[in-house]
Write an enzyme that holds these catalytic residues in place. Sequence first.
Site, mmCIF file in Angstrom:
data_model
loop_
_atom_site.group_PDB
_atom_site.id
_atom_site.type_symbol
_atom_site.label_atom_id
_atom_site.label_comp_id
_atom_site.label_asym_id
_atom_site.label_seq_id
_atom_site.Cartn_x
_atom_site.Cartn_y
_atom_site.Cartn_z
ATOM 1 N N ASP A 420 0.859 -1.177 0.000
ATOM 2 C CA ASP A 420 0.000 0.000 0.000
ATOM 3 C C ASP A 420 0.899 1.232 0.000
ATOM 4 O O ASP A 420 2.094 1.143 0.277
ATOM 5 C CB ASP A 420 -0.898 -0.041 1.241
ATOM 6 C CG ASP A 420 -1.798 1.171 1.344
ATOM 7 O OD1 ASP A 420 -2.329 1.599 0.306
ATOM 8 O OD2 ASP A 420 -1.966 1.691 2.459
ATOM 9 N N LYS A 588 -3.074 28.754 -8.228
ATOM 10 C CA LYS A 588 -1.950 27.868 -7.919
ATOM 11 C C LYS A 588 -2.187 26.549 -8.642
ATOM 12 O O LYS A 588 -3.333 26.127 -8.852
ATOM 13 C CB LYS A 588 -1.820 27.638 -6.412
ATOM 14 C CG LYS A 588 -2.958 26.855 -5.784
ATOM 15 C CD LYS A 588 -2.748 26.679 -4.293
ATOM 16 C CE LYS A 588 -3.923 25.880 -3.686
ATOM 17 N NZ LYS A 588 -3.846 25.773 -2.228
ATOM 18 N N GLY A 703 -5.266 3.058 -3.435
ATOM 19 C CA GLY A 703 -6.534 3.651 -3.830
ATOM 20 C C GLY A 703 -6.399 5.103 -4.200
ATOM 21 O O GLY A 703 -7.365 5.735 -4.638
ATOM 22 N N ASN A 842 -8.577 -1.224 3.966
ATOM 23 C CA ASN A 842 -8.644 -1.482 2.525
ATOM 24 C C ASN A 842 -7.536 -2.412 2.046
ATOM 25 O O ASN A 842 -7.542 -2.847 0.893
ATOM 26 C CB ASN A 842 -8.577 -0.160 1.749
ATOM 27 C CG ASN A 842 -7.301 0.598 2.027
ATOM 28 O OD1 ASN A 842 -6.847 0.684 3.165
ATOM 29 N ND2 ASN A 842 -6.696 1.164 1.008
ATOM 30 N N ASP A 843 -6.592 -2.730 2.917
ATOM 31 C CA ASP A 843 -5.501 -3.638 2.562
ATOM 32 C C ASP A 843 -5.744 -5.059 3.061
ATOM 33 O O ASP A 843 -4.944 -5.955 2.771
ATOM 34 C CB ASP A 843 -4.171 -3.127 3.140
ATOM 35 C CG ASP A 843 -3.852 -1.713 2.709
ATOM 36 O OD1 ASP A 843 -4.024 -1.427 1.513
ATOM 37 O OD2 ASP A 843 -3.460 -0.898 3.549
#
Length: 1186
Positions: A420, A588, A703, A842-843
């Site tokens: 990740d 910017k 992600g 999420n991992d």
Amino acid sequence: MKYTNPFISENPWNYSWCYSAMPLTKKRSPDGQSEEQGRYLQANSREFNTVFAYPNNTIKTSKYNILSFLPLNLFEQFQRLANAYFLALLVLQLIPQISSLTWYTTVVPLVVVLTITAVKDAIDDLKRHQNDNQVNNRPVLILKNGSGKTFSTFAATAFGDRPHCIWRPMAHVADILLLSSSEPGSLTYVETADLDGETNLKVKQAISVTSDMEDNMLLLSAFDGEVKCEIPNNKLDRFVGILMYKGKSYSLGHDKLILRGCIIRNTDWCYGLVIFTGPDTKLMQNSGKYTFKRTNTDHLVNVFVLWIVVLLVCMCSVLAAGHYIWELKTGYYFQDFLPWSKYVTSPAVSATLIFWSYFIILNTMVPISLYVSVEVIRLGNSCFINWDQKMYYAPKDMPAEARTTTLNEELGQITYVFSDKTGTLTQNIMIFKKCSINGVSYGNVFDRKGEKVDISEKTEKVNFSYNKLADPKFSFYDNTLVEAVKHGNQQVHLFFRSLSLCHTVMSEEKVEGELVYQAQSPDEGSLVTAARNFGFVFHSRTSETITVVEMGEPRVYQLLAILDFNAVRKRMSVIVRTPDDRVVLFCKGADTIICQLLHPSCRYLQDVTMDHLDDFATEGLRTLMVAYRELDSAFFQAWREKHSEACLSSENRERKIAIIYEEIEKDLTLLGATAIEDKLQDGVPETIATLEKAKIKIWVLTGDKQETAVNIAYACNLFEDNMDEVFIMEGQDFETIRQELRSARHKMKLDPTLESYLLTSKPKPFFRILEEVPNGNFGMVINGYSLAYALEGNLEVELIQTACLCKGVIFCRMTPLQKAQVVELVKRYKKVVTLAIGDGANDVGMIKAAHIGVGISGQEGMQAMLSSDYAISQFRYLQRLLLIHGRWSYIRMCKFFNYFFYKNFAFTLVHVWYSYFSGFSAQPVYDTWFITFYNMIYTSLPVLGLSLFDQDFNETWSLRFPELYEPGQHHLYFNKREFVKCLVHAFYSSLVLFFIPMGSVYNSVCNNGKDISDYQSFCLMVQTALLSVVTAEIALKTTYWTMLTHFFIWSSLAIYFCISFFLYSDGLCLLFPSNFQFLGVARNTLKLPQMWLTLFLTVLLCILPVIGYHFLKPLLWPIGVDKVIERIHRCMRQPQLLLIQPKQKRPTCRRSAYAFSHQHGFGALITSSKTVKSPLYAKRVFSFQK
């Protein structure tokens, strides 16, 4: 304290779409099972919602309880083939007609194995119980009949019941439908790092009909809305449902749903109706299934055990045939001297019984102690990981933890690492490091001689005490910038004024003078904080104004327009009217974009600034350009009218708005540039470089958006500026992705034979992609949308083939499920060992899918760590975990298996040679007590000494020469060839061990003339020679000698002689004559010269081939690691040959870091006035402590 109050109406039970009758509608699937079509629930109605048996919110990972432990654990243990085999063997030994050994030779080892394994399983399950209780007992606040609040627990969370409350910043415990919140319009700002890896704030908003309830306890308790929604699924960006309330229906989308794992930010409280709990939540739906993980060596050992069983059956058959022939030709005629038993009626019957007798006596070829030894060794090596002080992270008081004891040697065989990004490679911290203003670079520190010095902890920080609103956590070291601000440098003031105005940050001031910023992206927060510390403090905003405290004086700017960021524009602008009635546009964005919008008069300043940006980029900093334009009022009014028309257009609205933006964002005047450090974890670039030297490929699965992921890849040296090419896969359909993959492979010069195979055939289920060497150094980037097409059909083979040719691969914008799919893809088509490392929920999917899962305890909670096999606190510890502990564990386990098979083959095959001299009678060649203790006691200590403490090279050499890791990746130290070598070596040793003693005692007499060739003396000589040989063998295998190693190895011989004298003593043999029959054999035999001649010859003849093989092997059959070993030995002899490790180079090309948010900014939301609290509303501060 600030709180969040998700009205968690308990368990999200799933209900039917059929509202009138309210049954759960289902249909039959092809396999006859019922399939749920939708869910239906009623708020505050526990009686109705509990009709259906849907999952609750309780987490249960434990397997046993007090009553079920013993029967269930024994049942599981006897499901193992080895344990069942020995149980059957024990049953055979209880049959007197075929038992050639006493029962205790099998019972004692079996009981020891079962006991040790049961204790280990009990300890592991106790830890799971503790983790479950910790999660399930997390406190949750719930409403109590509308009259107050009370504490409940995480496990008690259910939907359709009383409202619950969770205090900030805890993560939500379930998927909830947002009803109301403390913010205007019931907006709720959430962080989804646990779900998609992003720290950018997302906005959720309740529907208006429920937002009016606010925090009214009576209204919330009386809420009786009914929800129809879809069944649980893993789509994070999709939710379809209908709320029926007060006779009306309201559409529900994913923007109304706050998912489990989200953390509320910038919101005091919120209430919600729980829709999904437990395994039905989208977080858990994306977590993947847990599969029992076994190492490659385990699989290989199982194959070898089957081979051994087949060999054992063949040997028993040959010996039984030999017995049949002997009985037929010799034994039949000697029945007066050797009578047959009553149940033996013919040589065939006798041979059948002898077959099972030999099956019992030769069972040591599959020793039960093998499995218990493996468990002990793995447990010991796991403890070494837990005790490694160099993997202890003091700031969090976090040591490394081996959460499983079955995968240690697999750590020494990793080929692919899937990592990740957010929180794993980075710290999730953005730091304002340097800037360039009007051609002057700020941020460097110089000594009195004018020479640049490196910034360290001892470097003096800038004193911001003059600014009462400064953030005390902000650090800067260049005093010249502060002096420029204090002296009123107009360009410097304008630069920081631009940073304080051009953003979409939200501010809070709960305590006077203490501002808290909530930014949509981390870089915006760091830029606004920098402006704040240098005297331009963003204080507050409304939909029409921005208040900035400039050098202590409040100034209110009228907000005229926000030209929001998107991924195409790569910039944002604000248009404000200053207090002196000037209209100014501040902009910017990425330098590649801003440079195209500058006025020609800025050419010289642009060149100087670009040089500064190059300097910033060499340090790995992310850069932005800042510019402005003063607008004529009439021009602005005309532009505003065009902008309004474009916004109201029904066709090509976005395109028209983009054109309008371009009309005003031009002829800008350059102010300067910023340099932000997206702070990597300490040692990440060095760790990645070291792992790459070990031939470990690293793929980043994140992600986050593409620009951010690529920036990090360059910063941590996964990508390099001197790469031949970095392929960007961004096709939006199947054919485009196919062409992009084939084009990339063509440039890397794929083998044409494989190319034709991929184009013309569908891969077989067990098809493996061979390793290929690309013609250059390449990288690849692919997003989740394109990946969805790439995983279709045989295109997945082309994807994996192309990716495996690259040095580094970045997968971005991925869902948790896609992460797991990529890992499974590599496992399916590459015969390699994989490791996944991450820190967020999420991992979890990829951590479970990989052969090895490593969790990092980071900023995103503990879900990844709780699902992992190993837990560390920093990515840099991965190199110690793999290159030291993993490599040592692999080498130790390989040596253990090779030695264990050797010593047991040599031990068992002696029985075979003896059978030719005993009429194939299944008489053992050893004392039964020696057979019982051989694996349990006599050879156990040397095995533990080798398998726990041996090191081929210490940790310094292991890290300095990562190439030592390569043999594990190719399974060079334990494979089928090595197994055959063990068998051949044991075959030769068994011949020596039998015939040398046989020859030394044949027709021999002692000094008094008595014959010494009796059975008992011969047994003692053979078993003593055997133990001496296997001890010498393990001494040759040992490369790391300590006092402990000496004790473990040589004490085994001392223990053997002590036990032998005890077992063969007069007293024991007289007390138990049936069990101890070798009366006085030890003292009589050990004083014979033939005994010591036998020991000397057997040891010499057995180890000479081993010494010769180890000497000749590097010369005649070298492998790649032999050259590395030779280099290390040269360095040991001549330390001056040690090469200084080169310092890691930083990237040299600019990469803009602007707009870390992958979606549109908050511009439209800010100008819509929905974020503005009314005075009455602002005064109402919800408190949970009343």
